[in-house]
Write a protein that holds these residues in place. Structure first.
Motif, PDB file in Angstrom:
ATOM      1  N   UNK A   1      49.369  32.021  40.779  1.00 21.65           N
ATOM      2  CA  UNK A   1      49.326  33.258  39.976  1.00 21.65           C
ATOM      3  C   UNK A   1      48.299  34.229  40.559  1.00 21.65           C
ATOM      4  N   UNK A   2      47.156  33.692  40.967  1.00 19.92           N
ATOM      5  CA  UNK A   2      46.072  34.553  41.455  1.00 19.92           C
ATOM      6  C   UNK A   2      46.386  35.168  42.823  1.00 19.92           C
ATOM      7  N   UNK A   3      47.170  34.469  43.624  1.00 18.28           N
ATOM      8  CA  UNK A   3      47.361  34.904  45.015  1.00 18.28           C
ATOM      9  C   UNK A   3      48.686  35.637  45.212  1.00 18.28           C
ATOM     10  N   UNK A   4      49.765  35.078  44.657  1.00 17.84           N
ATOM     11  CA  UNK A   4      51.102  35.645  44.903  1.00 17.84           C
ATOM     12  C   UNK A   4      51.403  36.674  43.822  1.00 17.84           C
ATOM     13  N   UNK A   5      50.603  37.730  43.817  1.00 21.63           N
ATOM     14  CA  UNK A   5      50.645  38.688  42.720  1.00 21.63           C
ATOM     15  C   UNK A   5      50.625  40.106  43.254  1.00 21.63           C
ATOM     16  N   UNK A   6      51.227  40.302  44.433  1.00 22.08           N
ATOM     17  CA  UNK A   6      51.176  41.634  45.026  1.00 22.08           C
ATOM     18  C   UNK A   6      49.822  41.834  45.670  1.00 22.08           C
ATOM     19  N   UNK A   7      49.266  42.997  45.521  1.00 15.44           N
ATOM     20  CA  UNK A   7      48.048  43.288  46.275  1.00 15.44           C
ATOM     21  C   UNK A   7      48.455  43.948  47.571  1.00 15.44           C
ATOM     22  N   UNK A   8      47.590  44.770  48.065  1.00 17.15           N
ATOM     23  CA  UNK A   8      47.939  45.553  49.260  1.00 17.15           C
ATOM     24  C   UNK A   8      47.937  44.709  50.528  1.00 17.15           C
ATOM     25  N   UNK A   9      47.254  43.553  50.490  1.00 18.66           N
ATOM     26  CA  UNK A   9      47.111  42.699  51.683  1.00 18.66           C
ATOM     27  C   UNK A   9      46.462  43.479  52.820  1.00 18.66           C
ATOM     28  N   UNK A  10      45.518  44.331  52.454  1.00 19.35           N
ATOM     29  CA  UNK A  10      44.884  45.185  53.457  1.00 19.35           C
ATOM     30  C   UNK A  10      44.173  44.371  54.542  1.00 19.35           C
ATOM     31  N   UNK A  11      43.487  43.282  54.130  1.00 17.32           N
ATOM     32  CA  UNK A  11      42.716  42.519  55.111  1.00 17.32           C
ATOM     33  C   UNK A  11      43.634  41.813  56.103  1.00 17.32           C
ATOM     34  N   UNK A  12      44.715  41.135  55.633  1.00 16.19           N
ATOM     35  CA  UNK A  12      45.683  40.609  56.603  1.00 16.19           C
ATOM     36  C   UNK A  12      46.277  41.697  57.513  1.00 16.19           C
TER      37      UNK A  12
ATOM     38  N   UNK B   1      41.152  36.745  47.280  1.00 18.07           N
ATOM     39  CA  UNK B   1      41.742  36.444  45.972  1.00 18.07           C
ATOM     40  C   UNK B   1      40.724  35.715  45.081  1.00 18.07           C
ATOM     41  N   UNK B   2      40.025  34.748  45.660  1.00 23.61           N
ATOM     42  CA  UNK B   2      38.989  34.035  44.883  1.00 23.61           C
ATOM     43  C   UNK B   2      37.924  35.009  44.408  1.00 23.61           C
ATOM     44  N   UNK B   3      37.529  35.937  45.289  1.00 28.06           N
ATOM     45  CA  UNK B   3      36.445  36.855  44.917  1.00 28.06           C
ATOM     46  C   UNK B   3      36.879  37.759  43.764  1.00 28.06           C
ATOM     47  N   UNK B   4      38.151  38.115  43.723  1.00 30.09           N
ATOM     48  CA  UNK B   4      38.643  38.961  42.623  1.00 30.09           C
ATOM     49  C   UNK B   4      38.681  38.182  41.310  1.00 30.09           C
ATOM     50  N   UNK B   5      39.120  36.924  41.365  1.00 31.02           N
ATOM     51  CA  UNK B   5      39.172  36.107  40.143  1.00 31.02           C
ATOM     52  C   UNK B   5      37.778  35.996  39.535  1.00 31.02           C
ATOM     53  N   UNK B   6      36.782  35.727  40.364  1.00 33.70           N
ATOM     54  CA  UNK B   6      35.418  35.610  39.857  1.00 33.70           C
ATOM     55  C   UNK B   6      34.835  36.976  39.477  1.00 33.70           C
ATOM     56  N   UNK B   7      35.129  38.018  40.269  1.00 35.73           N
ATOM     57  CA  UNK B   7      34.623  39.377  39.981  1.00 35.73           C
ATOM     58  C   UNK B   7      35.075  39.860  38.601  1.00 35.73           C
ATOM     59  N   UNK B   8      36.272  39.437  38.186  1.00 37.21           N
ATOM     60  CA  UNK B   8      36.827  39.884  36.903  1.00 37.21           C
ATOM     61  C   UNK B   8      36.311  39.081  35.704  1.00 37.21           C
ATOM     62  N   UNK B   9      35.595  37.985  35.937  1.00 41.75           N
ATOM     63  CA  UNK B   9      35.131  37.149  34.825  1.00 41.75           C
ATOM     64  C   UNK B   9      34.277  37.963  33.844  1.00 41.75           C
ATOM     65  N   UNK B  10      34.290  37.580  32.563  1.00 40.47           N
ATOM     66  CA  UNK B  10      33.488  38.300  31.556  1.00 40.47           C
ATOM     67  C   UNK B  10      32.010  38.401  31.934  1.00 40.47           C
ATOM     68  N   UNK B  11      31.483  37.383  32.597  1.00 43.25           N
ATOM     69  CA  UNK B  11      30.066  37.406  32.983  1.00 43.25           C
ATOM     70  C   UNK B  11      29.808  38.300  34.184  1.00 43.25           C
ATOM     71  N   UNK B  12      30.880  38.780  34.834  1.00 43.47           N
ATOM     72  CA  UNK B  12      30.695  39.701  35.956  1.00 43.47           C
ATOM     73  C   UNK B  12      31.211  41.085  35.545  1.00 43.47           C
ATOM     74  N   UNK B  13      32.351  41.537  36.087  1.00 44.16           N
ATOM     75  CA  UNK B  13      32.805  42.901  35.746  1.00 44.16           C
ATOM     76  C   UNK B  13      33.662  42.957  34.483  1.00 44.16           C
ATOM     77  N   UNK B  14      34.045  41.806  33.980  1.00 48.26           N
ATOM     78  CA  UNK B  14      34.812  41.724  32.738  1.00 48.26           C
ATOM     79  C   UNK B  14      36.078  42.582  32.780  1.00 48.26           C
TER      80      UNK B  14
END
Ligand code: IPE
Ligand code: IPE
Ligand code: MG
Ligand code: MG
Ligand code: MG
Length: 296
Positions: free
Chosen positions: A38-49, A78-91
């Motif tokens: 769910x976290x990875x195969x969700x679109x995204x621009x894939x700019x880095x690849x 993808x991992x960094x976005x999952x954690x960045x969105x956590x309530x304790x981070x950017x919520x």
């Protein structure tokens, strides 16, 4: 054919390689593997690849050789976005137009899924069949990715980003944070392919590296501008999050107009570095322009 017309092919390529490395959703623990997908195969621009493959075009490296690099970097992202969105981070509750991982699956699962994705990035580099025949390059790639993402790189930058909330800092300090939290992984998207180009001259290697650092800064300046000027539907993430979180952003530190000027300046500095590289750099030029012109 212009690079713009090859983008969908490269995006399809990275999606199928990600699909290959991600455990099947049915494999136990299936509740975790479903979340990783769910976290990875969700679109995204894939700019880095795209930067990885564009660098490959410049250096004459076939896409097949670059797949593990593209995948490992996108998994870290993808991992960094999952954690960045956590309530304790950017919520954040919306990402790529869908509920964020913690909203859909809970915080414990989001934390562990992020951990799982990070480990899978190194797994893909370590287990790629072609790379395993070039152990020295493989080790250097793993080492570079670790430096990029660790406490001196992306993770350190995320800590500095949180520590700066509600504080007054200057543009120079902010760019230092940018170069770590976002710049480091974008830099890796150019430097890791160049690690595979053994005959590349030191001078070209250095100019490519500087190019990537400038583009990485421009990327985050533009992201900050979009948080103000974009709209939630187009962005696929909630507009205005930075203001709500009292983030230090380029517009908050230097003003919106100066942020736009800085993005344009970073772009032209990046182009100057690229001009010193005597390879086929059209794809990298195209992507750099896209980074400062994009609307999401
Ligand atoms: C968002 O990254 C986070 C930043 C580092 C600015 P992207 O804008 O590359 O997000 P996706 O992958 O396209 O969703
Ligand atoms: C995120 O920066 C950087 C990393 C995930 C490492 P932001 O916090 O600005 O990214 P968005 O705006 O939530 O995508
Ligand atoms: Mg953040
Ligand atoms: Mg964020
Ligand atoms: Mg942002």
């Amino acid at each position: 054919v212009a690079f713009a017309d090859r983008i969908t092919d490269y995006q399809a390529r990275v999606d199928s390689t990600l699909d290959f490395w991600l455990p099947p959703a049915k494999a136990a623990p299936s509740n975790l593997h479903e979340v990783l997908r769910y976290a990875v195969l969700s679109g995204g621009k894939r700019l880095r690849p795209l930067l990885v493959y564009a660098t490959g075009e410049a250096l004459g490296i076939a896409p097949e050789k670059l797949d593990p690099i593209a995948v490992s970097i996108e998994l870290i992202h993808a991992y960094s976005l999952v954690h960045d969105d956590l309530p304790s981070m950017d919520d954040g509750d919306l990402r790529r137009g869908r509920p964020t991982v913690h909203v859909k699956y809970g915080e414990a699962m989001a934390t562990l899924a992020g951990d799982g994705l990070q480990i899978l990035a190194y797994h893909a580099l370590a287990h790629d069949v072609a790379l395993s025949k070039q152990p020295e390059i493989c080790t250097r790639l793993i080492a570079f990715l670790a430096e990029t993402t660790g406490s001196f790189g992306m993770v350190g930058g995320q800590v500095m980003d949180l520590a700066a909330e509600g504080k007054l800092i200057d543009a120079e300090k902010l760019e230092e944070i940018f170069s770590r939290k976002t710049g480091a992984l974008i830099r890796a998207s150019v430097v890791m392919p160049s690690i595979c180009a053994l005959s590349l001259s030191d001078s070209h290697r250095i100019h490519l590296d500087r190019f990537a650092q400038l583009v990485g800064l421009a990327y985050q300046v533009k992201d900050d501008v979009l948080d103000i000027e974009g709209d939630t539907k187009t962005l696929g993430k909630p507009q205005g999050t930075d203001i709500r979180n009292e983030k230090c952003t380029y517009p908050s530190v230097a003003g919106l107009e100066q942020a736009k000027r800085r993005a344009a300046e970073l772009y032209s500095d990046a182009m100057r570095e690229l001009a010193r590289v005597e390879q086929r750099t059209e794809a990298l030029e195209w992507l750099s322009e896209y980074i400062v012109q994009r609307e999401f």
